[in-house]
Design a protein around this motif. Structure first.
Motif, PDB file in Angstrom:
ATOM      1  N   THR A 333       0.818  -1.211   0.000  1.00 50.87           N
ATOM      2  CA  THR A 333       0.000   0.000   0.000  1.00 50.87           C
ATOM      3  C   THR A 333       0.851   1.259   0.000  1.00 50.87           C
ATOM      4  N   VAL A 334       2.132   1.139   0.271  1.00 50.53           N
ATOM      5  CA  VAL A 334       3.062   2.273   0.178  1.00 50.53           C
ATOM      6  C   VAL A 334       4.053   1.974  -0.936  1.00 50.53           C
ATOM      7  N   ASP A 335       3.889   2.633  -2.060  1.00 52.02           N
ATOM      8  CA  ASP A 335       4.800   2.456  -3.198  1.00 52.02           C
ATOM      9  C   ASP A 335       5.958   3.435  -3.029  1.00 52.02           C
ATOM     10  N   MET A 336       6.997   2.977  -2.336  1.00 50.79           N
ATOM     11  CA  MET A 336       8.092   3.863  -1.942  1.00 50.79           C
ATOM     12  C   MET A 336       8.835   4.435  -3.142  1.00 50.79           C
ATOM     13  N   LYS A 337       9.056   3.607  -4.155  1.00 52.21           N
ATOM     14  CA  LYS A 337       9.798   4.078  -5.323  1.00 52.21           C
ATOM     15  C   LYS A 337       9.018   5.141  -6.085  1.00 52.21           C
ATOM     16  N   SER A 338       7.704   5.005  -6.106  1.00 49.26           N
ATOM     17  CA  SER A 338       6.879   5.993  -6.791  1.00 49.26           C
ATOM     18  C   SER A 338       6.824   7.310  -6.022  1.00 49.26           C
ATOM     19  N   ILE A 339       6.799   7.227  -4.674  1.00 48.01           N
ATOM     20  CA  ILE A 339       6.723   8.441  -3.859  1.00 48.01           C
ATOM     21  C   ILE A 339       8.016   9.235  -3.948  1.00 48.01           C
ATOM     22  N   CYS A 340       9.135   8.523  -3.766  1.00 46.68           N
ATOM     23  CA  CYS A 340      10.439   9.201  -3.758  1.00 46.68           C
ATOM     24  C   CYS A 340      11.457   8.302  -4.462  1.00 46.68           C
ATOM     25  N   PRO A 341      11.710   8.491  -5.752  1.00 48.36           N
ATOM     26  CA  PRO A 341      12.593   7.588  -6.493  1.00 48.36           C
ATOM     27  C   PRO A 341      14.014   7.517  -5.938  1.00 48.36           C
ATOM     28  N   PHE A 342      14.491   8.601  -5.321  1.00 54.75           N
ATOM     29  CA  PHE A 342      15.879   8.628  -4.857  1.00 54.75           C
ATOM     30  C   PHE A 342      15.972   8.415  -3.344  1.00 54.75           C
ATOM     31  N   PHE A 343      14.939   7.822  -2.716  1.00 57.74           N
ATOM     32  CA  PHE A 343      14.956   7.723  -1.255  1.00 57.74           C
ATOM     33  C   PHE A 343      16.107   6.864  -0.711  1.00 57.74           C
ATOM     34  N   PRO A 344      16.659   5.846  -1.426  1.00 56.22           N
ATOM     35  CA  PRO A 344      17.788   5.109  -0.857  1.00 56.22           C
ATOM     36  C   PRO A 344      19.014   5.976  -0.609  1.00 56.22           C
ATOM     37  N   ASP A 345      19.131   7.116  -1.328  1.00 53.10           N
ATOM     38  CA  ASP A 345      20.270   7.996  -1.109  1.00 53.10           C
ATOM     39  C   ASP A 345      20.109   8.862   0.135  1.00 53.10           C
ATOM     40  N   THR A 488      11.680  -4.147  -8.643  1.00 51.70           N
ATOM     41  CA  THR A 488      12.690  -3.823  -9.642  1.00 51.70           C
ATOM     42  C   THR A 488      13.853  -4.798  -9.529  1.00 51.70           C
ATOM     43  N   GLY A 489      14.795  -4.654 -10.447  1.00 55.59           N
ATOM     44  CA  GLY A 489      15.923  -5.568 -10.432  1.00 55.59           C
ATOM     45  C   GLY A 489      16.847  -5.349  -9.268  1.00 55.59           C
ATOM     46  N   GLN A 490      16.866  -4.169  -8.692  1.00 63.71           N
ATOM     47  CA  GLN A 490      17.758  -3.865  -7.587  1.00 63.71           C
ATOM     48  C   GLN A 490      16.932  -3.487  -6.370  1.00 63.71           C
ATOM     49  N   GLU A 491      17.231  -4.095  -5.221  1.00 64.56           N
ATOM     50  CA  GLU A 491      16.498  -3.792  -4.001  1.00 64.56           C
ATOM     51  C   GLU A 491      16.768  -2.354  -3.574  1.00 64.56           C
ATOM     52  N   GLN A 492      15.711  -1.618  -3.316  1.00 64.18           N
ATOM     53  CA  GLN A 492      15.849  -0.232  -2.904  1.00 64.18           C
ATOM     54  C   GLN A 492      15.977  -0.115  -1.390  1.00 64.18           C
ATOM     55  N   TYR A 493      15.624  -1.161  -0.656  1.00 61.93           N
ATOM     56  CA  TYR A 493      15.761  -1.168   0.796  1.00 61.93           C
ATOM     57  C   TYR A 493      15.900  -2.618   1.242  1.00 61.93           C
ATOM     58  N   LEU A 494      16.340  -2.819   2.473  1.00 62.87           N
ATOM     59  CA  LEU A 494      16.566  -4.160   2.991  1.00 62.87           C
ATOM     60  C   LEU A 494      15.278  -4.682   3.604  1.00 62.87           C
ATOM     61  N   ASN A 495      14.753  -5.769   3.049  1.00 63.94           N
ATOM     62  CA  ASN A 495      13.529  -6.382   3.539  1.00 63.94           C
ATOM     63  C   ASN A 495      13.829  -7.831   3.888  1.00 63.94           C
ATOM     64  N   ILE A 496      13.894  -8.114   5.176  1.00 61.04           N
ATOM     65  CA  ILE A 496      14.232  -9.453   5.657  1.00 61.04           C
ATOM     66  C   ILE A 496      12.963 -10.114   6.173  1.00 61.04           C
ATOM     67  N   ILE A 497      12.660 -11.300   5.649  1.00 63.72           N
ATOM     68  CA  ILE A 497      11.485 -12.056   6.086  1.00 63.72           C
ATOM     69  C   ILE A 497      11.970 -13.342   6.735  1.00 63.72           C
ATOM     70  N   ARG A 498      11.609 -13.537   7.998  1.00 66.85           N
ATOM     71  CA  ARG A 498      11.999 -14.739   8.743  1.00 66.85           C
ATOM     72  C   ARG A 498      10.737 -15.533   9.068  1.00 66.85           C
ATOM     73  N   VAL A 534      25.240  10.946   3.265  1.00 62.70           N
ATOM     74  CA  VAL A 534      24.432   9.794   3.653  1.00 62.70           C
ATOM     75  C   VAL A 534      24.876   8.544   2.919  1.00 62.70           C
ATOM     76  N   GLN A 535      25.352   8.704   1.670  1.00 59.29           N
ATOM     77  CA  GLN A 535      25.730   7.542   0.885  1.00 59.29           C
ATOM     78  C   GLN A 535      26.922   6.815   1.496  1.00 59.29           C
ATOM     79  N   SER A 536      27.735   7.511   2.320  1.00 60.80           N
ATOM     80  CA  SER A 536      28.926   6.878   2.859  1.00 60.80           C
ATOM     81  C   SER A 536      28.632   6.096   4.134  1.00 60.80           C
TER      82      SER A 536
END
Length: 542
Positions: A333-345, A488-498, A534-536
């Motif tokens: 329900t939250v499309d993060m890439k659509s809201i802010c394409p550069f949010f991983p930076d 997408t082909g590259q993960e924009q954030y870390l999503n761990i499912i246990r 932030v990138q560093s």
């Protein structure tokens, strides 16, 4: 001695009663001034309620014992004096209070919440007969808090009479319903806000609270909530949405289905200030549908980063525990890439999901799960929720309280000057009833004038905003079209499912503490002379 003790206990109970109604005034200006939201203030109402009813019960008990010892119990209980304390109205008021008190005890409230809710409406009987019991002068000790509650109750009544358009609705396979509700552009609320919802097709009396799952920056004209299907009311709502969806599939697109959803809203309520934006590191822990407010927080942070608005959070950890993997699509329900394409930076985001009742992924893992049923409700005219109650507009709320209070003073003065003094009215119980009537008239008449002007201002403001945006693209977001998460082909954030695990908070917080200590030591070593982009930072600081 018993009667004297009972008299003192009753007087102390009146002083407690003066504060009893203040914490449950949801849109109270007083609570907003001291920055205590309604959901936090209710605990004070619970404590004061127990103390007040304990004092009033002992007050009546001591009198009953004293009268029984003197052999005049039945006579005193039926006594209704014109001058002095009228006992019979006090008996009725105490019985109404005891019924509310007993049904509000935790055990009974959990077994039958509706019984607790409906019996609590006896507060009207409790207050009116208390005024008849003690008269106008003694009732004034508690009248201030009751009057403020009456102001809030009338304001909420005026807001809840307005119907709100349901723009869209959809049902998820995990038994969760999402509603998108129409709101005016000038309605202010925070990401941690919540509303009371009434659906008239289900019940005219039941109001249910739900957290807002959308950011106030997500859309100017809509607000979204997530509802977990857990009881009879929510099951009926899901059934109505499913039937409407089937009707829309069977009928032509330009025809309206026969079924509909008529919603009324109270709120939004919540903190005046978005305190979740005042921390650099956020750890959000939720279970099941409790993810709703955190979705709003995440969306709010992303929108602020995208719009270059003040936003302090830079490291966000979401720990989410669910029973089965069917609940995982709620994150879509939250499309993060659509809201802010550069949010991983600009944002280090990690989501740790724990599926407690599954030991391995299902076969559908990794595929986009569409809602089972989805319905659109084209509105012929804009009909958003009212701005009378909720966050913002302190000026109008303050004016409403001031004018109503002045109206009460004027009404009481005119009553004494034109009726009580000329006709020599001296009955205590009658003057107490007249005081309650003056309080009601001042709220409805004088407060109603302010509410009418408030409505006119709201309508004019909405019309001006509509004219300004007439040449722009509508900002209403269609949830079905924009909220489907595409991987997408590259993960924009870390999503761990246990799977088959529960969160280990002690180890998790220990690791976070070590990281933050090292991070603060590095910042202290730099002493402000060097800046790290932030990138560093580590890709996964958690």
């Amino acid at each position: 001695m018993l009667e004297l003790t009972g008299l003192r206990l009753g007087l102390i109970g009146l002083f407690c009663l003066a504060f009893l109604f203040l914490p449950i005034a949801r849109g109270s200006v007083l609570l907003r001034l001291i920055d205590i939201p309604f959901e936090h203030a209710t605990r004070y109402h619970v404590w004061l309620g127990h103390l007040t009813m304990l004092l009033f019960t002992l007050h009546g008990l001591f009198y009953v014992i004293g009268w029984a010892m003197e052999g005049r119990l039945a006579q005193e209980l039926r006594d209704w004096r014109n001058v002095g304390i009228a006992n019979f109205p006090g008996v009725i008021s105490l019985l109404a209070g005891l019924l509310m008190w007993i049904t509000s005890l935790p055990g009974l409230r959990r077994i039958n919440f509706e019984l607790f809710f409906y019996t609590h409406q006896l507060y009207v009987v409790f207050v009116v007969f208390l005024a008849l019991h003690v008269g106008d002068f003694i009732f004034c000790f508690a009248a201030g808090g009751i009057f403020l509650f009456m102001l809030d109750r009338f304001l909420r009544f005026c807001q809840s009479r307005k119907t709100v358009n349901v723009l869209s609705a959809r049902c998820f396979p995990c038994g969760t319903v999402e509603l998108s509700l129409s709101k005016p552009e000038n309605l202010n609320y925070n990401a941690l806000g919540w509303i009371f919802l009434q659906v008239r097709e289900l019940s005219w009396l039941q109001w249910h609270p739900f957290s807002v799952s959308s950011s106030p920056l997500e859309g100017k004209h809509h607000l979204a909530i997530l509802i977990k299907v857990l009881g009879g009311w929510t099951a009926k709502l899901e059934k109505i949405i499913s039937s409407i969806s089937e009707e829309q599939l069977e009928t032509k697109p330009f025809l309206q289905p026969h079924s509909k959803i008529t919603a009324s809203i109270e709120g939004p309520y919540g903190h005046e200030s978005p305190y979740h934006l005042t921390y650099e590191h956020l750890i959000l822990v939720a279970g099941g549908i409790g993810i709703s407010p955190f979705l709003a927080i995440l969306s709010d942070i992303l929108h602020r980063i995208n719009d270059s608005k003040p936003c302090l959070p830079r490291n966000v950890l979401i720990v989410w525990a669910v029973k089965t993997s069917k609940e995982l699509p709620l994150l879509q329900t939250v499309d993060m890439k659509s809201i802010c394409p550069f949010f991983p930076d600009a944002l280090n985001l990690e989501i740790q999901t724990y599926v407690t009742r599954q030991k391995e992924p299902s076969l559908e893992e990794g595929h986009v799960i569409e809602p089972v049923n989805s319905s659109d409700f084209p509105a012929s005219k804009k009909c958003g929720m009212s701005v009378l109650v909720g966050t913002g507009h302190v000026l109008w709320s303050g004016l409403y309280v001031i004018v109503s209070t002045l109206g009460l003073v004027i009404t009481v003065y005119l009553l004494n000057f034109l009726y009580i003094n000329p006709y020599n009215i001296y009955y205590w119980w009658y003057k107490g009833l007249l005081l309650v009537a003056c309080m009601t008239i001042s709220v409805v008449l004088f407060g109603g004038i302010v509410i009418g002007l408030w409505h006119i201002w709201e309508r004019k403001t909405s019309y001006n905003e509509e004219c300004e945006n007439s040449t722009k693209t509508s900002s209403i977001v269609h949830p079905k079209e924009t909220r489907i998460h595409k991987k997408t082909g590259q993960e924009q954030y870390l999503n761990i499912i246990r799977y088959g695990q529960r969160p280990d908070f002690s180890g998790m917080f220990q690791d976070l503490s070590l990281f933050y200590s090292a991070f603060l030591s590095l910042s202290s070593f730099c002493d402000g002379k060097c800046t790290l982009p932030v990138q560093s930072y580590p890709a996964n600081p958690f």
